[in-house]
Design an enzyme around this catalytic site. Structure first.
Site, short mmCIF file in Angstrom:
data_model
loop_
_atom_site.label_atom_id
_atom_site.label_comp_id
_atom_site.label_asym_id
_atom_site.label_seq_id
_atom_site.Cartn_x
_atom_site.Cartn_y
_atom_site.Cartn_z
N TYR A 151 12.71 -51.43 29.47
CA TYR A 151 13.25 -52.11 28.91
C TYR A 151 12.89 -53.13 30.19
O TYR A 151 12.21 -53.51 31.25
CB TYR A 151 15.26 -52.25 29.89
CG TYR A 151 15.19 -50.72 28.91
CD1 TYR A 151 14.37 -50.26 27.99
CD2 TYR A 151 16.46 -49.82 29.40
CE1 TYR A 151 14.82 -49.46 26.75
CE2 TYR A 151 17.09 -48.86 28.48
CZ TYR A 151 16.29 -48.44 27.18
OH TYR A 151 16.93 -47.60 26.15
N GLY A 173 35.03 -55.39 15.56
CA GLY A 173 35.57 -56.49 15.11
C GLY A 173 33.99 -57.82 14.97
O GLY A 173 34.06 -58.67 14.65
N PRO A 230 26.95 -46.63 19.81
CA PRO A 230 26.98 -46.03 19.69
C PRO A 230 28.46 -47.44 18.31
O PRO A 230 29.29 -46.86 18.09
CB PRO A 230 28.10 -45.93 20.38
CG PRO A 230 28.02 -46.80 21.81
CD PRO A 230 25.97 -46.84 21.69
N LEU A 231 28.29 -47.97 18.73
CA LEU A 231 28.60 -49.37 18.46
C LEU A 231 28.42 -50.64 17.13
O LEU A 231 28.67 -51.28 17.23
CB LEU A 231 29.51 -50.68 19.06
CG LEU A 231 30.89 -50.46 20.36
CD1 LEU A 231 30.25 -51.07 21.11
CD2 LEU A 231 31.91 -49.09 19.55
N ALA A 232 27.10 -49.52 16.56
CA ALA A 232 26.12 -50.52 15.16
C ALA A 232 26.08 -51.67 15.85
O ALA A 232 26.25 -52.99 14.84
CB ALA A 232 26.79 -49.85 14.59
N GLY A 256 27.37 -54.23 17.64
CA GLY A 256 28.80 -55.04 17.26
C GLY A 256 29.18 -54.32 16.39
O GLY A 256 30.31 -55.33 15.94
N LEU A 257 28.28 -53.92 14.84
CA LEU A 257 29.50 -53.43 14.02
C LEU A 257 30.68 -52.88 13.68
O LEU A 257 31.09 -53.72 12.64
CB LEU A 257 28.16 -52.78 12.91
CG LEU A 257 28.61 -52.90 11.18
CD1 LEU A 257 28.03 -54.44 10.94
CD2 LEU A 257 27.96 -52.07 10.45
N LEU A 258 30.89 -52.32 15.02
CA LEU A 258 32.14 -51.33 14.95
C LEU A 258 32.93 -52.31 15.83
O LEU A 258 34.31 -51.28 16.23
CB LEU A 258 31.90 -49.97 14.91
CG LEU A 258 30.70 -49.70 14.06
CD1 LEU A 258 30.32 -47.79 14.59
CD2 LEU A 258 32.23 -49.32 12.38
#
Length: 323
Positions: free
Chosen positions: A53, A220, A212-214, A216-218
């Site tokens: 990272y 908004g 977990p939010l893909a 940002g896809l999930l």
């Protein structure tokens, strides 16, 4: 904050894991320190990083930031269950990547130095190394445990059969083996339900979902943005691909009166195999906004509707069939 056991191990981790991938490239060191301090205040005790990272080969930029934060004292290191990873390229020479015993040993010692600690709590294999036999990998990990340099071993991005293979050999060596697997898992990416999750459940391996939010896809993604992940060209391509289901998801969240990001995280927390989803806040505001998900309970009706919008890869549950 809620706490759960990591897989079948005795160690307890916070229900949400603080991911540090943004520290350095996206979040300044001072802001990263503030986010980690705030996370402790909120009860987070599980921090995840990796030697690659920072994305500057060989530098371990993010690990260095975490190490300097630990060095401030105040019980910071003692409060944290620290997870990092090995596999990625850390130099241009042949043995500065992957999972040979040589690289595992050297990479671990380098991570310990950057993190300014004498022990890594959870040492994770970042990817599968098909060129190194499991006997060699386990020998290296066992030696690190004997030396007190690591406590637990985990994997990331492994297939179900690879988890089974690893565990069976660890058992034959009288070694604890794996306690966790980090996998891509979210409402829109559910392939791990076919074989990875059954393997985790069979062997007592805790599942740590990443993204977990893909990306940002999930969260908004239908709302236009000029900055951040939602402005990314690749993400906009995903939006176009999945627009019908995203529109249905947006409608459901509006009916629930909940943010899309919160519903997506809450859904993961309702999956019995999940130990601790990784959240990767860039800012304090993002961190604070996430924690309310711990008090969000989704009804069976809502969970069923989410399955209809984002169907899993295995098709209907067996009880749906008329025998």
């Amino acid at each position: 904050m809620q706490y759960v056991h990591l897989g079948r191990s005795g160690v307890k981790i916070s229900r949400l894991c603080l991911g540090t991938m943004n520290f350095g490239p996206e979040t300044s060191e001072a802001d990263s320190f503030a986010v980690m301090d705030r996370a402790l205040d909120l009860g987070f005790n599980f921090f995840d990083t990796a030697n690659v990272y920072g994305w500057k080969v060989g530098e371990g930029w993010t690990e260095q930031i975490v190490g300097r934060w630990f060095a401030q004292g105040g019980g910071r290191r003692e409060k944290v269950v620290l997870a990092t990873k090995v596999y990625g390229r850390m130099g241009d020479w042949p043995n500065q990547a992957r999972l040979s015993a040589l690289h595992i040993k050297r990479a671990c010692e380098a991570s310990l130095q950057r993190l300014q600690t004498d022990c890594i709590d959870l040492y994770q294999m970042h990817h599968v190394d098909r060129e190194t036999p499991w006997d060699e990998i386990w020998q290296a990990m066992e030696q690190l445990v004997r030396e007190g340099k690591i406590l637990y071993v985990g994997t990331s991005n492994f297939a179900g059969w690879q988890l089974a293979q690893a565990q069976e050999l660890a058992r034959s060596r009288h070694f604890l083996g794996l306690v966790s697997e980090q996998s891509l898992y979210n409402l829109n990416a559910r392939t791990v339900e076919l074989e990875v999750i059954p393997a985790c459940e069979a062997y007592g391996i805790g599942l740590i979902p990443w993204s977990p939010l893909a990306r940002g896809l999930l969260a908004g993604a239908l709302t236009p943005a000029t900055v951040g992940r939602r402005a990314n060209t690749d993400l906009q391509g995903e939006v176009a691909k999945y627009r019908p289901r995203l529109e249905a998801y947006d409608k459901l969240c509006q009916q629930l009166g909940e943010r899309q990001a919160d519903v997506a995280l809450a859904w993961l927390l309702h999956q019995k195999s999940v130990s601790s989803p990784i959240i990767g806040p860039r800012t304090m505001e993002q961190l604070d906004a996430t924690t309310r998900v711990l008090s969000l309970t989704l009804s069976q009706e809502t969970l069923k509707r989410l399955d209809e919008i984002f169907p899993g890869p295995g098709g209907p549950a067996p009880e749906a069939y008329a025998w």
